[in-house]
Write a protein that holds these residues in place. Structure first.
Motif, PDB file in Angstrom:
ATOM      1  N   THR A  29       0.838  -1.194   0.000  1.00 10.12           N
ATOM      2  CA  THR A  29       0.000   0.000   0.000  1.00 10.12           C
ATOM      3  C   THR A  29       0.875   1.248   0.000  1.00 10.12           C
ATOM      4  N   THR A  30       0.247   2.354  -0.324  1.00 11.77           N
ATOM      5  CA  THR A  30       0.901   3.657  -0.264  1.00 11.77           C
ATOM      6  C   THR A  30       0.156   4.522   0.743  1.00 11.77           C
ATOM      7  N   GLY A  31       0.863   5.472   1.313  1.00 10.37           N
ATOM      8  CA  GLY A  31       0.257   6.367   2.289  1.00 10.37           C
ATOM      9  C   GLY A  31       0.654   7.807   2.030  1.00 10.37           C
ATOM     10  N   LEU A  32      -0.018   8.717   2.710  1.00 11.74           N
ATOM     11  CA  LEU A  32       0.175  10.144   2.456  1.00 11.74           C
ATOM     12  C   LEU A  32      -0.066  10.925   3.748  1.00 11.74           C
ATOM     13  N   GLU A  33       0.851  11.861   4.033  1.00 12.78           N
ATOM     14  CA  GLU A  33       0.674  12.824   5.124  1.00 12.78           C
ATOM     15  C   GLU A  33       0.943  14.211   4.567  1.00 12.78           C
ATOM     16  N   ILE A  34       0.154  15.183   5.001  1.00 14.66           N
ATOM     17  CA  ILE A  34       0.343  16.570   4.560  1.00 14.66           C
ATOM     18  C   ILE A  34       0.313  17.473   5.790  1.00 14.66           C
ATOM     19  N   GLU A  35       1.364  18.284   5.945  1.00  9.39           N
ATOM     20  CA  GLU A  35       1.395  19.283   7.015  1.00  9.39           C
ATOM     21  C   GLU A  35       0.869  20.604   6.466  1.00  9.39           C
ATOM     22  N   LEU A  36       0.094  21.302   7.275  1.00  8.14           N
ATOM     23  CA  LEU A  36      -0.557  22.527   6.825  1.00  8.14           C
ATOM     24  C   LEU A  36      -0.256  23.679   7.763  1.00  8.14           C
ATOM     25  N   ASN A  37      -0.347  24.891   7.216  1.00 10.74           N
ATOM     26  CA  ASN A  37      -0.262  26.107   8.012  1.00 10.74           C
ATOM     27  C   ASN A  37      -1.665  26.648   8.277  1.00 10.74           C
ATOM     28  N   LEU A  38      -1.783  27.392   9.349  1.00 16.22           N
ATOM     29  CA  LEU A  38      -3.026  28.084   9.680  1.00 16.22           C
ATOM     30  C   LEU A  38      -2.798  29.590   9.575  1.00 16.22           C
ATOM     31  N   VAL A  39      -3.722  30.277   8.924  1.00 15.81           N
ATOM     32  CA  VAL A  39      -3.644  31.734   8.839  1.00 15.81           C
ATOM     33  C   VAL A  39      -4.967  32.330   9.282  1.00 15.81           C
ATOM     34  N   ASP A  40      -4.898  33.612   9.671  1.00 18.85           N
ATOM     35  CA  ASP A  40      -6.122  34.312  10.046  1.00 18.85           C
ATOM     36  C   ASP A  40      -6.673  35.064   8.834  1.00 18.85           C
ATOM     37  N   GLU A  41      -7.661  35.916   9.069  1.00 18.62           N
ATOM     38  CA  GLU A  41      -8.325  36.606   7.965  1.00 18.62           C
ATOM     39  C   GLU A  41      -7.405  37.598   7.255  1.00 18.62           C
TER      40      GLU A  41
ATOM     41  N   ARG B 255     -12.929  27.821   9.457  1.00 15.01           N
ATOM     42  CA  ARG B 255     -13.364  29.173   9.107  1.00 15.01           C
ATOM     43  C   ARG B 255     -14.332  29.743  10.145  1.00 15.01           C
ATOM     44  N   THR B 256     -15.059  28.879  10.810  1.00 18.56           N
ATOM     45  CA  THR B 256     -16.018  29.367  11.809  1.00 18.56           C
ATOM     46  C   THR B 256     -15.328  29.997  13.008  1.00 18.56           C
ATOM     47  N   ILE B 257     -14.056  29.685  13.205  1.00 18.85           N
ATOM     48  CA  ILE B 257     -13.321  30.315  14.313  1.00 18.85           C
ATOM     49  C   ILE B 257     -12.247  31.268  13.787  1.00 18.85           C
ATOM     50  N   GLY B 258     -12.354  31.659  12.516  1.00 19.42           N
ATOM     51  CA  GLY B 258     -11.461  32.678  11.970  1.00 19.42           C
ATOM     52  C   GLY B 258     -10.113  32.185  11.513  1.00 19.42           C
ATOM     53  N   ALA B 259     -10.024  30.916  11.142  1.00 19.30           N
ATOM     54  CA  ALA B 259      -8.748  30.371  10.666  1.00 19.30           C
ATOM     55  C   ALA B 259      -8.944  29.735   9.296  1.00 19.30           C
TER      56      ALA B 259
END
Length: 492
Positions: free
Chosen positions: A44-56, A118-122
């Motif tokens: 099998t193959t797998g995938l991980e993605i790291e993300l950033n959080l930004v405000d408005e 998005r409901t908490i501004g991110a």
């Protein structure tokens, strides 16, 4: 870096006990490679993605605990910085329409999570380095609440005995210092996992090392740090420096870094784990109650907890992974060279190119690594990180040539063949490799788009750099959610 750990102080006895235990694990691992039945019949193959959080306002949002609570999806987890989260995608086979299923699942998960964030501004952003990060965002207060991160930070700086110096010279120059490992949090990556047999591991790892530079050139998406234009994939030198446990004098002695390309082709997965034990002292000397010798003798499958934890604190760009699932041990190559983003579609295309190319090379009649020095592969890697799609690379039989020419002439046909070997649907194969082809023909990837857009805002709209960066990130977020591949992104 393994399972969660609590706050603690390590003694000399802890370190001596751990060293003995990790060597015991290594002996058991060697025995398992000779005798045990590893799971690889249906890889099998797998995938991980790291993300950033930004405000408005497109600035970093230190809200990962709040975002994870709002998302309430176990696929999303905390990461080093409070402005980071990670999505772990369940492994699957890529035969048939496996890549389309990957894409559909990741896109649905991210869209659902983004709506809740998005409901908490991110907002969630797939980007190698968030361009609006500033030095003041990377402090001890930025670390996520999980004690394991603070413990790792303490151990790295205890080993160094001094602050980190970060020095990167690219189009512009950056020299700064840090008293925590939080600059590492600026580096967000995509990680591809590929399950392989013990007998094939060396060939797949060698193949992954040989193409690492090409991957970085095509997928570069980190040209900016602290407002400076540096390498096209600045994440590479930043990560190498941000987790360096060596003081300057130790570097001068030739001690190997913990973020490491390596120094030789291998003949067995054992080579990598043995190097880990021989070269690197423990950062987190935590012992598990299990005796792996007794477990193996009783017919069980050892967890090898110490060996796995130690491996998780050594950051190879292609890392070996030992794991146990449903009572069966297995091995994976974890490919860590690519940044996050720009879109889900770009990510899946990058994955298809990697999985196809690495299989074609690993199963070729004449190994590529018998024709190419390891130092040439490392030179390609560094050049591609610095120059991206404009890099020149070495390839056996072709000499030095532009990386895009190499891909179009030689590597895309190999990836095509490799994906056929995996059994990927031909329509899927052509769709995804077509994205890689167009990226080469247009010279457009995430890094080139970011730089062009930044300069456009600066020159034509007469914005100062901080405002231009905010505008650029806001535009990036909009285009990322449209999910068109990056070579189709228009300049604003």
């Amino acid at each position: 870096m393994g399972e969660d750990v609590g706050v603690r102080i390590f003694t000399r006895e802890d370190r001596a006990r751990y060293r003995e235990k990790v060597r015991r694990c290594l002996d058991v691992f060697a025995a398992m490679l000779r005798e045990s039945r590893f799971d690889f019949e249906r890889p099998t193959t797998g995938l991980e993605i790291e993300l950033n959080l930004v405000d408005e306002t497109s600035m970093p949002a230190m809200r990962n605990a709040d975002v994870l609570a709002a998302v309430a999806d176990p696929s999303f987890q905390t990461e080093l910085g409070q402005f980071n989260v990670e999505i772990n995608v369940a492994p699957r086979r890529i035969a048939g329409t496996g890549t389309a299923e990957f894409e559909e699942h990741v896109r649905a998960s991210l869209n659902a999570a983004e709506a809740k964030a998005r409901t908490i501004g991110a907002h969630m952003v797939m980007i190698g380095i968030l361009p609006t990060l500033r030095p003041e965002h990377l402090t001890a207060e930025t670390l996520s609440a999980n004690p394991r991160y603070r413990l790792l930070n303490e151990q790295i700086f205890a080993a160094r005995g001094e602050d980190l110096k970060i020095s990167i010279t690219g189009v512009e120059r950056l020299v700064t210092t840090a008293d925590t490992i939080t600059p590492e949090a600026a580096c967000t990556s995509t990680q591809f996992h590929l399950q392989v047999s013990p007998a094939q591991f060396a060939d797949y790892w060698n193949a992954a090392q040989a193409i690492a530079g090409v991957q970085v050139a095509l997928g570069a998406n980190s040209p900016l740090l602290f407002g400076r234009e540096l390498w096209r994939e600045t994440r590479i030198p930043l990560f190498e420096q941000a987790t360096d446990t060596r003081a300057e004098e130790i570097k001068a002695q030739g001690v190997r870094p913990r973020v490491w390309f390596g120094e030789r082709w291998i003949t067995s997965v054992f080579d990598l784990f043995e190097e880990n034990v021989r070269y690197y002292p423990a950062l987190l000397p935590i012992c598990d109650p299990e005796d792996p010798v007794d477990t193996l003798a009783a017919g069980g499958v050892p967890k090898l907890a110490e060996l796995r934890l130690h491996n998780g604190t050594i950051y190879r760009w292609n890392r070996p992974v030992y794991d146990v699932l449903r009572g069966r041990p297995h091995l994976r190559v974890e490919n860590r060279v690519l940044p996050a983003g720009p879109t889900v579609l770009d990510t899946i295309a990058n994955g298809a190119f990697y999985f196809g190319l690495v299989r074609a090379l690993a199963e070729a009649d004449r190994p590529l690594w018998s024709q190419m020095s390891f130092s040439a592969a490392e030179e390609n890697f560094q050049s591609c990180a610095r120059y991206g799609v404009d890099a020149r690379v070495f390839w056996p039989g072709l000499g030095y040539l532009p990386v895009t020419e190499l891909v179009l002439r030689r590597l895309l046909p190999l990836a095509h063949h490799g994906l056929d070997q995996w059994g990927l649907d031909p329509t899927e194969r052509d769709r995804l490799l077509g994205i890689i082809e167009q990226r080469c023909l247009t010279g457009r990837n995430g890094a080139t788009w970011q730089v062009a857009t930044l300069h456009r805002f600066e020159s034509e709209d007469h914005l100062d750099r901080p405002e231009a960066l905010r505008r650029m990130v806001g535009h990036y977020v909009e285009l990322m959610h449209d999910n068109r591949p990056v070579h189709e992104w228009p300049l604003p």
